[in-house]
Enzyme design. Structure first.
Site, PDB file in Angstrom:
ATOM      1  N   CYS A 167       0.853  -1.190   0.000  1.00 48.16           N
ATOM      2  CA  CYS A 167       0.000   0.000   0.000  1.00 48.16           C
ATOM      3  C   CYS A 167       0.894   1.247   0.000  1.00 48.16           C
ATOM      4  O   CYS A 167       1.987   1.238   0.544  1.00 48.16           O
ATOM      5  CB  CYS A 167      -0.946   0.103   1.179  1.00 48.16           C
ATOM      6  SG  CYS A 167      -2.032  -1.310   1.346  1.00 48.16           S
ATOM      7  N   ARG A 172       3.569  -0.303  -5.044  1.00 46.72           N
ATOM      8  CA  ARG A 172       3.379  -0.841  -3.694  1.00 46.72           C
ATOM      9  C   ARG A 172       2.079  -1.611  -3.542  1.00 46.72           C
ATOM     10  O   ARG A 172       1.818  -2.231  -2.504  1.00 46.72           O
ATOM     11  CB  ARG A 172       3.397   0.295  -2.666  1.00 46.72           C
ATOM     12  CG  ARG A 172       4.659   1.123  -2.677  1.00 46.72           C
ATOM     13  CD  ARG A 172       4.551   2.268  -1.707  1.00 46.72           C
ATOM     14  NE  ARG A 172       4.566   1.806  -0.348  1.00 46.72           N
ATOM     15  CZ  ARG A 172       5.647   1.612   0.382  1.00 46.72           C
ATOM     16  NH1 ARG A 172       6.829   1.857  -0.144  1.00 46.72           N
ATOM     17  NH2 ARG A 172       5.568   1.188   1.606  1.00 46.72           N
ATOM     18  N   TRP A 189      -2.827  -2.830  -1.586  1.00 49.83           N
ATOM     19  CA  TRP A 189      -2.553  -4.251  -1.821  1.00 49.83           C
ATOM     20  C   TRP A 189      -3.283  -4.965  -0.695  1.00 49.83           C
ATOM     21  O   TRP A 189      -2.911  -4.851   0.469  1.00 49.83           O
ATOM     22  CB  TRP A 189      -1.055  -4.538  -1.770  1.00 49.83           C
ATOM     23  CG  TRP A 189      -0.712  -5.954  -2.108  1.00 49.83           C
ATOM     24  CD1 TRP A 189      -0.528  -6.463  -3.366  1.00 49.83           C
ATOM     25  CD2 TRP A 189      -0.502  -7.032  -1.188  1.00 49.83           C
ATOM     26  NE1 TRP A 189      -0.225  -7.801  -3.276  1.00 49.83           N
ATOM     27  CE2 TRP A 189      -0.208  -8.182  -1.959  1.00 49.83           C
ATOM     28  CE3 TRP A 189      -0.541  -7.158   0.194  1.00 49.83           C
ATOM     29  CZ2 TRP A 189       0.054  -9.422  -1.391  1.00 49.83           C
ATOM     30  CZ3 TRP A 189      -0.294  -8.390   0.765  1.00 49.83           C
ATOM     31  CH2 TRP A 189       0.000  -9.511  -0.026  1.00 49.83           C
ATOM     32  N   ASN A 208      -1.366   2.252   5.728  1.00 52.50           N
ATOM     33  CA  ASN A 208      -0.501   1.237   5.119  1.00 52.50           C
ATOM     34  C   ASN A 208       0.050   0.387   6.256  1.00 52.50           C
ATOM     35  O   ASN A 208       0.642   0.933   7.188  1.00 52.50           O
ATOM     36  CB  ASN A 208       0.634   1.943   4.355  1.00 52.50           C
ATOM     37  CG  ASN A 208       1.778   1.017   4.018  1.00 52.50           C
ATOM     38  OD1 ASN A 208       1.579  -0.170   3.809  1.00 52.50           O
ATOM     39  ND2 ASN A 208       2.989   1.559   3.977  1.00 52.50           N
ATOM     40  N   GLU A 233      16.192 -18.488  -9.644  1.00 54.86           N
ATOM     41  CA  GLU A 233      15.787 -17.113  -9.954  1.00 54.86           C
ATOM     42  C   GLU A 233      14.992 -17.066 -11.264  1.00 54.86           C
ATOM     43  O   GLU A 233      13.976 -16.356 -11.370  1.00 54.86           O
ATOM     44  CB  GLU A 233      17.039 -16.220 -10.035  1.00 54.86           C
ATOM     45  CG  GLU A 233      16.826 -14.819 -10.556  1.00 54.86           C
ATOM     46  CD  GLU A 233      15.791 -13.998  -9.784  1.00 54.86           C
ATOM     47  OE1 GLU A 233      15.330 -14.436  -8.721  1.00 54.86           O
ATOM     48  OE2 GLU A 233      15.419 -12.930 -10.286  1.00 54.86           O
ATOM     49  N   LYS A 250      11.175 -15.639 -11.739  1.00 54.19           N
ATOM     50  CA  LYS A 250      10.874 -14.570 -12.696  1.00 54.19           C
ATOM     51  C   LYS A 250       9.756 -14.991 -13.633  1.00 54.19           C
ATOM     52  O   LYS A 250       8.811 -14.264 -13.865  1.00 54.19           O
ATOM     53  CB  LYS A 250      12.149 -14.266 -13.498  1.00 54.19           C
ATOM     54  CG  LYS A 250      12.314 -12.872 -13.925  1.00 54.19           C
ATOM     55  CD  LYS A 250      12.967 -11.977 -12.896  1.00 54.19           C
ATOM     56  CE  LYS A 250      12.360 -12.063 -11.556  1.00 54.19           C
ATOM     57  NZ  LYS A 250      13.101 -11.500 -10.489  1.00 54.19           N
ATOM     58  N   HIS A 299      15.239 -37.851  -9.169  1.00 59.45           N
ATOM     59  CA  HIS A 299      14.801 -38.273  -7.836  1.00 59.45           C
ATOM     60  C   HIS A 299      13.332 -37.943  -7.586  1.00 59.45           C
ATOM     61  O   HIS A 299      12.887 -37.966  -6.451  1.00 59.45           O
ATOM     62  CB  HIS A 299      15.690 -37.630  -6.765  1.00 59.45           C
ATOM     63  CG  HIS A 299      17.118 -38.099  -6.849  1.00 59.45           C
ATOM     64  ND1 HIS A 299      17.507 -39.379  -6.524  1.00 59.45           N
ATOM     65  CD2 HIS A 299      18.236 -37.463  -7.285  1.00 59.45           C
ATOM     66  CE1 HIS A 299      18.810 -39.510  -6.723  1.00 59.45           C
ATOM     67  NE2 HIS A 299      19.278 -38.361  -7.201  1.00 59.45           N
ATOM     68  N   LYS A 349       5.429  -4.472  -5.329  1.00 63.93           N
ATOM     69  CA  LYS A 349       6.882  -4.377  -5.409  1.00 63.93           C
ATOM     70  C   LYS A 349       7.531  -4.470  -4.030  1.00 63.93           C
ATOM     71  O   LYS A 349       8.558  -5.093  -3.860  1.00 63.93           O
ATOM     72  CB  LYS A 349       7.240  -3.038  -6.071  1.00 63.93           C
ATOM     73  CG  LYS A 349       8.723  -2.780  -6.225  1.00 63.93           C
ATOM     74  CD  LYS A 349       9.300  -3.634  -7.305  1.00 63.93           C
ATOM     75  CE  LYS A 349      10.774  -3.438  -7.489  1.00 63.93           C
ATOM     76  NZ  LYS A 349      11.370  -4.592  -8.194  1.00 63.93           N
TER      77      LYS A 349
HETATM   78  O1  M6R Z   1      12.852  -5.411  -1.791  1.00 64.05           O
HETATM   79  P1  M6R Z   1      13.370  -6.802  -1.575  1.00 64.05           P
HETATM   80  O2  M6R Z   1      14.560  -7.102  -2.376  1.00 64.05           O
HETATM   81  O3  M6R Z   1      13.576  -7.115  -0.118  1.00 64.05           O
HETATM   82  O4  M6R Z   1      12.201  -7.742  -2.065  1.00 64.05           O
HETATM   83  C1  M6R Z   1      12.274  -9.119  -1.918  1.00 64.05           C
HETATM   84  C2  M6R Z   1      11.254  -9.814  -2.770  1.00 64.05           C
HETATM   85  O5  M6R Z   1       9.962  -9.422  -2.401  1.00 64.05           O
HETATM   86  C3  M6R Z   1      11.446  -9.522  -4.256  1.00 64.05           C
HETATM   87  O6  M6R Z   1      12.718  -9.874  -4.680  1.00 64.05           O
HETATM   88  C4  M6R Z   1      10.413 -10.334  -5.066  1.00 64.05           C
HETATM   89  O7  M6R Z   1      10.659 -11.682  -4.953  1.00 64.05           O
HETATM   90  C5  M6R Z   1      10.418  -9.893  -6.538  1.00 64.05           C
HETATM   91  N1  M6R Z   1       9.074  -9.707  -6.980  1.00 64.05           N
HETATM   92  C6  M6R Z   1      11.058 -10.873  -7.436  1.00 64.05           C
HETATM   93  O8  M6R Z   1      11.053 -10.469  -8.758  1.00 64.05           O
END
Ligand code: M6R
Length: 602
Positions: free
Chosen positions: A2, A27, A74, A100, A479, A483, A502, A597
């Site tokens: 938020c 946010r 959010w 928030n 990763e 993504k 496995h 984010k």
């Molecule tokens: O701001 P931060 O790096 O602490 O955030 C961690 C995760 O929330 C962030 O990396 C999230 O996994 C992303 N959406 C990945 O792309």
């Protein structure tokens, strides 16, 4: 999660608040709302489910206001809807509030004080305005005292902005755990969750600290502690290049942020070198880390994946044993620590609540800590002993890209500096290695059409996909999977290639995409063997290999880089695959469903 904004001044608050909310959409973006007061002190609430543009459509264009507060949400408690969207109002409509954070004891407060009250929304927030009304209307406390009383009941996190209709021209603000900034202007003042939201209006910001209250009018910013004592605090200058905040010619921020990575790597090197061009990290940080017998890296999501790569760097270059932990697990299940632990928090935003709760207990135990973050003045940065910045520029797309490569680059520099000081290594090569990696990244970016083609062939229709690799390639597979899944909504997993047989190989059927990374000399043959096992079961395979280990039939060949830095380069095709898969599936690449984010709730 938020975002909140507030404005009081002599301009029309509406476009300023809406522009601020646009900048805070990262946010949270499932609903939004505004409360504004016009010059006749009449209040108006506008709310909408969905994005800020949906809110724009709700607003009566003839309404002008000199004071207002806004919110982009959010959802935590209650589905995304106009009713659950903020602002929330007391029944008399005297108090209007945006929030928030999460009020953990809202049920208890409701039962104790508001048992007879029929709440309109399903949120944890609404009780705050009713408690304000309770203390001011039933117990006849002045607004500030009513606010103080209300805040003293709340458990959890909050950044709030409040307008009392009987005191037009004033915004009351308060915070605990969730960030809130006060922005100073000439003849106006603002509040916001992030300086980005109000940078068009001012670059002078004052941080509000936990349990403080601010009284914001157009001419004054008064800060008080929980006892009502006045505090004075200097403003700092927020430095943003306004171009960094715009997409420019790019359709999505993610595309821009992927392309920025070579420049980011160069910026990181520049930021961590002396005038003579030698890599350098503040000696107090190096000394503190040299005294430690074990590093504990704490992070979430992509930052956690960068931390996994960091472990290899710290162990191999600095010779310090390193553990990497998911923040949300570590806080409540702390392992037995070494005698001299040193904590490293990796966080793009510096606001991740899961990491912050670990830092709070690390601080209680007086352990030294370092935050590696992109956000100057963020909570994790302020509360840890040391900070190293990523210098990546604002990362706006929810899917993290340039922060990951910057995090690895900063750790590469730090680990080399420590390793040299400790005598684990004798030669400084990292500057050269990083600049080679930047060139390699650029070459992959320049061949993005090839990757778009792969995404369209392999990922347009599938429901599942798997990334595999060994060693560092396994870490990149994790990763890559995050993504792809977060923006394409394809169910994707990353595996250690040797683990397939496995269990996971049972999931492979005709046409399942398997994307394999082959950049590690010692295990390349084994991974290729695992790829063959999936082909034998009908998988469609894509191989991303490194020059020197590649075969003519491989799909993407990345230039050779230092063996510890392969993730910097092999992650790029994965980021591009995710981007194009999301694009081809018609998703909002930058704002995937259900996500935000900055994850500021546990
Ligand atoms: O701001 P931060 O790096 O602490 O955030 C961690 C995760 O929330 C962030 O990396 C999230 O996994 C992303 N959406 C990945 O792309």
């Amino acid at each position: 999660m938020c975002g909140i904004v507030g404005y009081v001044g002599s301009k029309n608050a509406v476009p300023i608040l809406l522009n601020g909310l646009d900048k805070l959409e990262y946010r949270g973006y499932d609903s939004a709302g505004l409360y504004i007061m016009n010059n006749r002190n009449e209040g108006f609430v506008f709310k909408a489910k969905g994005r800020i543009n949906a809110l724009r459509e709700e607003i009566d264009p003839s309404v002008q206001a000199s004071v207002g507060i806004g919110h982009t949400r959010w959802a935590t408690h209650g589905e995304p809807s106009a009713i659950n969207a903020h602002p929330h109002q007391s029944f008399s409509q005297r108090f209007t509030l945006v929030h928030n954070g999460v009020i953990e004891n809202y049920q208890e407060i409701k039962e104790q004080y508001l048992d007879e009250t029929l709440l309109l929304s399903d949120t944890d927030t609404e009780i705050i305005v009713h408690m304000l009304a309770y203390f001011s209307e039933k117990e006849h406390l002045p607004t500030l005292d009513a606010l103080r009383q209300t805040l003293s009941l709340l458990k959890g996190s909050y950044a709030i902005a409040l307008i009392d209709e009987s005191q037009p021209g004033t915004i009351f603000a308060a915070k605990n755990k969730s960030p809130l900034l006060l922005g100073k202007g000439e003849g106006f003042n603002v509040i916001c969750s992030d300086a980005m939201a109000m940078i068009k209006e001012t670059n002078q910001f004052v941080e509000l600290m936990d349990k403080e209250i601010a009284i914001v009018t157009k001419d004054e910013l008064i800060i008080e502690n929980a006892n009502g004592d006045s505090l004075s605090r200097d403003a700092y200058t927020a430095e943003f290049d306004s171009e960094d905040l715009e997409k420019g010619a790019y359709p999505y921020y993610m595309a821009k942020e992927i392309d920025e990575q070579p420049a980011v790597l160069r910026r990181v090197v520049q930021a961590y070198q002396t005038q003579e061009g030698n890599l350098h990290v503040d000696q107090v940080i190096v000394d503190a880390m040299l005294q430690s017998d074990r590093l504990y890296i704490i992070a979430a999501g992509t930052s956690y994946h960068a931390g996994l790569v960091g472990k290899r760097l710290f162990e191999q270059l600095s010779g310090i044993p390193t553990e990497v932990h998911v923040a949300s697990e570590f806080g409540y299940h702390m392992p037995i620590l070494s005698n001299n632990p040193f904590f490293i928090f990796i966080s793009q935003s510096g606001e991740t609540a899961d990491s912050r709760q670990v830092l709070v207990s690390v601080n209680e135990k007086n352990y030294p800590s370092l935050t590696i973050t992109n956000a100057v003045g963020s909570t994790l940065s302020r509360e840890s002993t040391f900070t190293l910045l990523l210098h990546a520029g604002p990362e706006i797309a929810v899917a993290s890209t340039k922060a990951y490569t910057a995090q690895i680059s900063v750790m590469a520099i730090l680990s080399e500096v420590i390793g040299l000081e400790k005598g684990v290594i004798t030669e400084s090569t990292m500057k050269h290695n990083l600049s080679t990696a930047a060139v390699a990244i650029q070459s992959i970016i320049e061949s993005k059409e090839l990757i778009e083609d792969l995404a369209s062939k392999q990922l347009s229709l599938t429901d599942h996909a798997f990334f595999i690799g060994r060693g560092l390639d396994h870490l990149v597979a994790l990763e890559a999977a995050l993504k792809l899944k977060e923006i394409s909504y394809i169910h994707t997993e990353g595996f250690a290639a040797g683990e397939l047989k496995h269990g996971t190989i049972a999931l492979i059927e005709k046409g399942t995409p398997i994307i394999a990374f082959v950049t590690e000399k010692t295990t390349a043959g084994h991974t290729r063997g695992n790829v063959q096992e999936t082909i034998a079961r009908g998988a469609n395979t894509v191989i991303i290999s490194m020059d020197g280990l590649s075969r003519p039939e491989d799909h993407v060949i990345i230039p050779e880089v230092h063996p510890l830095l392969t993730p910097l380069v092999s992650v790029i095709p994965a980021q591009l695959l995710a981007y194009y898969a999301s694009l081809h599936r018609g998703n909002d690449v930058d704002k995937p469903r259900n996500l935000a984010k900055s994850v500021t709730v546990e």
